[in-house]
Each structure stands twice: as structure tokens, then as C-alpha cells.
Design an enzyme around this catalytic site. Structure first.
Site, PDB file in Angstrom:
ATOM      1  N   GLY A  12      32.333  42.369  46.275  1.00 17.57           N
ATOM      2  CA  GLY A  12      32.754  43.777  46.206  1.00 17.57           C
ATOM      3  C   GLY A  12      31.647  44.660  45.667  1.00 17.57           C
ATOM      4  O   GLY A  12      31.884  45.506  44.800  1.00 17.57           O
ATOM      5  N   GLY A  16      31.847  51.216  44.439  1.00 20.15           N
ATOM      6  CA  GLY A  16      32.365  51.232  43.063  1.00 20.15           C
ATOM      7  C   GLY A  16      31.483  50.566  42.027  1.00 20.15           C
ATOM      8  O   GLY A  16      30.251  50.626  42.087  1.00 20.15           O
ATOM      9  N   GLY A  18      30.964  47.420  41.369  1.00 19.55           N
ATOM     10  CA  GLY A  18      30.172  46.282  41.851  1.00 19.55           C
ATOM     11  C   GLY A  18      28.833  46.743  42.392  1.00 19.55           C
ATOM     12  O   GLY A  18      27.802  46.078  42.216  1.00 19.55           O
ATOM     13  N   SER A 144      41.593  43.275  34.502  1.00 26.11           N
ATOM     14  CA  SER A 144      42.054  44.605  34.094  1.00 26.11           C
ATOM     15  C   SER A 144      42.946  44.494  32.859  1.00 26.11           C
ATOM     16  O   SER A 144      43.439  43.405  32.525  1.00 26.11           O
ATOM     17  CB  SER A 144      42.852  45.229  35.244  1.00 26.11           C
ATOM     18  OG  SER A 144      43.401  46.471  34.860  1.00 26.11           O
ATOM     19  N   TYR A 167      49.423  44.381  41.594  1.00 22.08           N
ATOM     20  CA  TYR A 167      48.054  44.488  41.070  1.00 22.08           C
ATOM     21  C   TYR A 167      47.976  43.793  39.702  1.00 22.08           C
ATOM     22  O   TYR A 167      47.078  42.978  39.463  1.00 22.08           O
ATOM     23  CB  TYR A 167      47.675  45.964  40.939  1.00 22.08           C
ATOM     24  CG  TYR A 167      46.300  46.206  40.354  1.00 22.08           C
ATOM     25  CD1 TYR A 167      45.156  46.076  41.136  1.00 22.08           C
ATOM     26  CD2 TYR A 167      46.143  46.556  39.012  1.00 22.08           C
ATOM     27  CE1 TYR A 167      43.877  46.296  40.594  1.00 22.08           C
ATOM     28  CE2 TYR A 167      44.880  46.771  38.463  1.00 22.08           C
ATOM     29  CZ  TYR A 167      43.757  46.644  39.259  1.00 22.08           C
ATOM     30  OH  TYR A 167      42.495  46.857  38.721  1.00 22.08           O
TER      31      TYR A 167
HETATM   32  N1  LIG Z   1      38.295  51.408  38.812  1.00 21.09           N
HETATM   33  C1  LIG Z   1      38.830  51.080  37.643  1.00 21.09           C
HETATM   34  O1  LIG Z   1      39.106  51.924  36.802  1.00 21.09           O
HETATM   35  C2  LIG Z   1      39.111  49.626  37.336  1.00 21.09           C
HETATM   36  C3  LIG Z   1      39.777  49.314  36.135  1.00 21.09           C
HETATM   37  C4  LIG Z   1      40.021  47.992  35.834  1.00 21.09           C
HETATM   38  C5  LIG Z   1      39.581  46.997  36.694  1.00 21.09           C
HETATM   39  N2  LIG Z   1      38.936  47.323  37.849  1.00 21.09           N
HETATM   40  C6  LIG Z   1      38.509  46.239  38.743  1.00 21.09           C
HETATM   41  O2  LIG Z   1      37.146  46.421  39.086  1.00 21.09           O
HETATM   42  C7  LIG Z   1      36.894  45.807  40.361  1.00 21.09           C
HETATM   43  C8  LIG Z   1      36.109  46.771  41.248  1.00 21.09           C
HETATM   44  O3  LIG Z   1      36.906  47.908  41.473  1.00 21.09           O
HETATM   45  P1  LIG Z   1      36.328  49.352  41.841  1.00 21.09           P
HETATM   46  O4  LIG Z   1      37.069  50.297  41.017  1.00 21.09           O
HETATM   47  O5  LIG Z   1      34.845  49.331  41.817  1.00 21.09           O
HETATM   48  O6  LIG Z   1      36.871  49.486  43.340  1.00 21.09           O
HETATM   49  P2  LIG Z   1      36.264  50.068  44.685  1.00 21.09           P
HETATM   50  O7  LIG Z   1      35.287  51.161  44.427  1.00 21.09           O
HETATM   51  O8  LIG Z   1      37.445  50.351  45.534  1.00 21.09           O
HETATM   52  O9  LIG Z   1      35.425  48.839  45.284  1.00 21.09           O
HETATM   53  C9  LIG Z   1      36.067  47.666  45.659  1.00 21.09           C
HETATM   54  C10 LIG Z   1      35.078  46.695  46.256  1.00 21.09           C
HETATM   55  O10 LIG Z   1      35.822  45.537  46.664  1.00 21.09           O
HETATM   56  C11 LIG Z   1      35.614  45.316  48.048  1.00 21.09           C
HETATM   57  N3  LIG Z   1      36.829  44.842  48.730  1.00 21.09           N
HETATM   58  C12 LIG Z   1      38.049  45.424  48.739  1.00 21.09           C
HETATM   59  N4  LIG Z   1      38.883  44.722  49.530  1.00 21.09           N
HETATM   60  C13 LIG Z   1      38.169  43.680  50.023  1.00 21.09           C
HETATM   61  C14 LIG Z   1      38.465  42.628  50.918  1.00 21.09           C
HETATM   62  N5  LIG Z   1      39.663  42.481  51.489  1.00 21.09           N
HETATM   63  N6  LIG Z   1      37.481  41.752  51.222  1.00 21.09           N
HETATM   64  C15 LIG Z   1      36.254  41.892  50.683  1.00 21.09           C
HETATM   65  N7  LIG Z   1      35.902  42.873  49.838  1.00 21.09           N
HETATM   66  C16 LIG Z   1      36.856  43.765  49.524  1.00 21.09           C
HETATM   67  C17 LIG Z   1      35.209  46.676  48.632  1.00 21.09           C
HETATM   68  O11 LIG Z   1      34.482  46.430  49.815  1.00 21.09           O
HETATM   69  P3  LIG Z   1      34.475  47.442  51.063  1.00 21.09           P
HETATM   70  O12 LIG Z   1      33.252  48.282  50.896  1.00 21.09           O
HETATM   71  O13 LIG Z   1      34.402  46.517  52.212  1.00 21.09           O
HETATM   72  O14 LIG Z   1      35.751  48.241  50.999  1.00 21.09           O
HETATM   73  C18 LIG Z   1      34.363  47.224  47.494  1.00 21.09           C
HETATM   74  O15 LIG Z   1      33.052  46.729  47.562  1.00 21.09           O
HETATM   75  C19 LIG Z   1      38.263  45.425  40.933  1.00 21.09           C
HETATM   76  O16 LIG Z   1      38.471  44.042  40.757  1.00 21.09           O
HETATM   77  C20 LIG Z   1      39.232  46.228  40.070  1.00 21.09           C
HETATM   78  O17 LIG Z   1      40.505  45.626  39.984  1.00 21.09           O
HETATM   79  C21 LIG Z   1      38.691  48.612  38.200  1.00 21.09           C
END
Ligand SMILES: NC(=O)c1ccc[n+]([C@@H]2O[C@H](COP(=O)([O-])OP(=O)(O)OC[C@H]3O[C@@H](n4cnc5c(N)ncnc54)[C@H](OP(=O)(O)O)[C@@H]3O)[C@@H](O)[C@H]2O)c1
Length: 274
Positions: A12, A16, A18, A144, A167
């Protein structure tokens, strides 16, 4: 942060937090294996890293809503790399990604459980031989603070489904797995920790959920980098962090019987028990 000679896989990382983590690791000298579904987004990131004078990351495309695709990803990484120093299991979907309806994966598992937890469980197990051969090495599970206990009579949430619950149970499953795997890896020089990176970072997942961001991607990304590379966490394993601070997860994470049930179920669903 010095990562010369180290190889890191960040799932990922096309978007975001990652994406931020991958770019920082590349800047620190690591060979970075980036992953996502979208080749164009990966290209943009690779170009950005190259323009800054760092080694071009290698992109692996895999839709983690399919266990076969996750398996293929692990097999390709094993075939193409002689070491793996850090595996950051970060790919995930939010509580409202693709709407509020219950959805299932290619393997007919509840979608959040499949993408956020099961695929990472499978990847970590398949990559263990390489991580052990590269010890000291680390696994970081990006979980999370949103955590909901698993109901083992209905893990696929066929009744009373909400995206928030789906989630949160997938995120607690990641932490239960972290505690469990840390025990299994004692003595191997491979540590595994989980974290809540930051609350409502400004990422796609948060924005598409209609939530106003209250943290930056940098805050959460630096917490992930701390677990992936920090000297103060070297040798520490089986822990849950809230940002930079060691913390406590939902009590089910420390319930040995529940972890045993989850492990048996996960081995069965991923085909690893066969
Ligand atoms: N944002 C927050 O505040 C927050 C808080 C707590 C925990 N987290 C955790 O942090 C992690 C990253 O989240 P983020 O906020 O950075 O989200 P994000 O910006 O939506 O990015 C998600 C990433 O995961 C990939 N992904 C999603 N579905 C997928 C699938 N089916 N197969 C392969 N790759 C997939 C996306 O790839 P594509 O480019 O292909 O879509 C993207 O690279 C997650 O595990 C989330 O639960 C986030």
C-alpha cells in the site's frame, strides 16, 4: 536513519502514509519494494524518488482482495530478492471505502477482514524464510486504535454488518496476529510490532469516509518509520504502539484462547494449514 544495503517491502505504498514511508526509506538508502494496485500511481512515486537522486523503487502490482494475488506477490519477492530486512504491512481499506454495504473478497471473505488482515497474515508467513535469513529483521503491521473484538461465530459479519465494525475487527486481528507471531519468532531475530500511526491522517481513506483530517501523513509515517528502523525498538517484539508510544490494545489481543482461534481460522482460510 541509515538504510543502505537494506531491502524493505511496503504494501500500500502507492498512496497515503505508505507512499510517504516508502519515499523516506528510499531517501535513507534502502532498496524499496513498493506495492499497490495502480501502475500509474506507482510510476509517479518512482519518478519522484528517482528525481531526488535515490535508487528507483521496484513496483509490485497485486490486488490484496485476492489471496492468490497475495501469494503471487510473495513468490515474486522471494524469487527476485536475496534479503528482506523490513516488511511493512500497510495496505488497507477504510470503514467506508466502496460504500457502506457489506462486500466480499475474491475468496468470498468479508472484504475488510480479507484486505486489511488475511492478506498480510499470508504475506508475512510466506516471507518468513527470507526475513529469518536476513535477521535481524522486522515486521511492522499498520493497525489502528479502532479495534472491535472478533465474534468467532460470525467473523465474516453476515449479521449486523457495519463498515466501522468490519474495519475495527480487521485491525484488532492484525494486532492479535502480531502478539502471536512474536511468540513464534522468539529466537529467530525477527521482530513484529503493530501500531496506530496517527488519528485521521489526511489520506484518501479518511477523505473518502467524509472525515475531516486531524493529523498529517508525516506524523503517522514517522511513527511507522520508528518501528521499522528505530534503534530503541530493536529486539522488541509483540507490542502495540499508539504513534511513538508503547500502548495497550483491546483486551482480546491478550486473550490466548482467542488468538489461538484466530490463528487456526487464518491458517485454514489462507490454505497455510494444508
Ligand atoms: N488514515 C488514517 O488516519 C489511519 C489511521 C489509522 C490506521 N491507518 C492505517 O494506515 C494504513 C494506510 O492507510 P492510508 O490512510 O494511507 O490509506 P490510503 O491513502 O487510502 O492508502 C491505502 C493504500 O493501500 C492500498 N490498497 C487498498 N486496497 C488495496 C487492495 N485491495 N490491494 C492492494 N492494495 C490496496 C492502496 O493502493 P491503491 O493505490 O491501489 O488504491 C494504497 O496504496 C491502513 O492500513 C490504515 O488502516 C490509517
Amino acid at each position: 536513519m541509515k538504510m543502505d544495503g537494506k531491502t524493505v517491502l511496503v504494501t500500500g505504498s502507492t498512496d497515503g502514509v505508505g507512499r510517504y514511508v516508502a519515499a523516506k526509506l528510499a531517501a535513507a538508502g534502502a532498496r524499496v519494494l513498493i506495492h499497490g494496485r495502480d501502475r500509474e500511481r506507482a510510476r509517479t512515486l518512482a519518478d519522484e524518488i528517482k528525481r531526488q537522486g535515490h535508487s528507483e523503487p521496484i513496483f509490485y502490482q497485486a490486488d490484496l482482495s485476492s489471496l492468490a494475488a497475495a501469494r503471487q506477490l510473495a513468490e515474486t519477492v522471494l524469487a527476485e530478492h536475496k534479503r528482506l530486512d523490513v516488511f511493512i504491512s500497510n495496505a488497507g481499506i477504510g470503514s467506508r471505502t466502496l460504500g457502506t454495504e457489506r462486500r466480499t473478497s475474491a475468496d468470498r471473505h468479508e472484504l475488510r477482514f480479507a484486505v486489511n488482515y488475511l492478506s498480510g497474515f499470508l504475506l508475512a508467513h510466506l516471507l518468513l524464510s527470507l526475513l529469518k535469513a536476513s535477521a535481524p529483521s522486522r515486521i511492522v503491521n499498520v493497525a489502528s486504535l479502532g479495534q472491535h473484538p472478533l465474534d468467532f461465530d460470525d467473523v465474516m459479519l453476515t449479521k449486523g454488518y457495519t463498515g466501522a465494525r468490519a474495519y475495527a475487527q480487521s485491525k484488532l486481528a492484525q494486532i492479535m496476529f502480531t502478539v502471536d507471531l512474536a511468540r513464534e519468532l522468539e529466537g529467530w531475530g525477527v521482530t513484529v510490532n503493530a501500531l496506530h500511526p496517527a488519528t485521521y491522517m489526511n489520506t484518501t481513506m479518511v477523505r473518502e469516509g467524509g472525515i475531516t483530517p486531524i493529523s498529517t501523513v508525516e506524523q503517522g509515517g514517522d511513527a511507522i518509520l520508528h518501528l521499522a528502523t528505530g534503534d530503541d525498538v530493536a529486539g522488541k517484539s509483540g507490542l502495540f504502539f499508539n504513534g511513538m508510544q508503547q500502548s495497550q490494545a483491546n483486551p482480546q489481543a491478550y486473550d490466548e484462547a482467542a488468538r489461538k482461534r484466530l490463528r487456526a481460522l487464518s491458517l485454514e482460510l489462507t490454505g497455510l494449514s494444508a
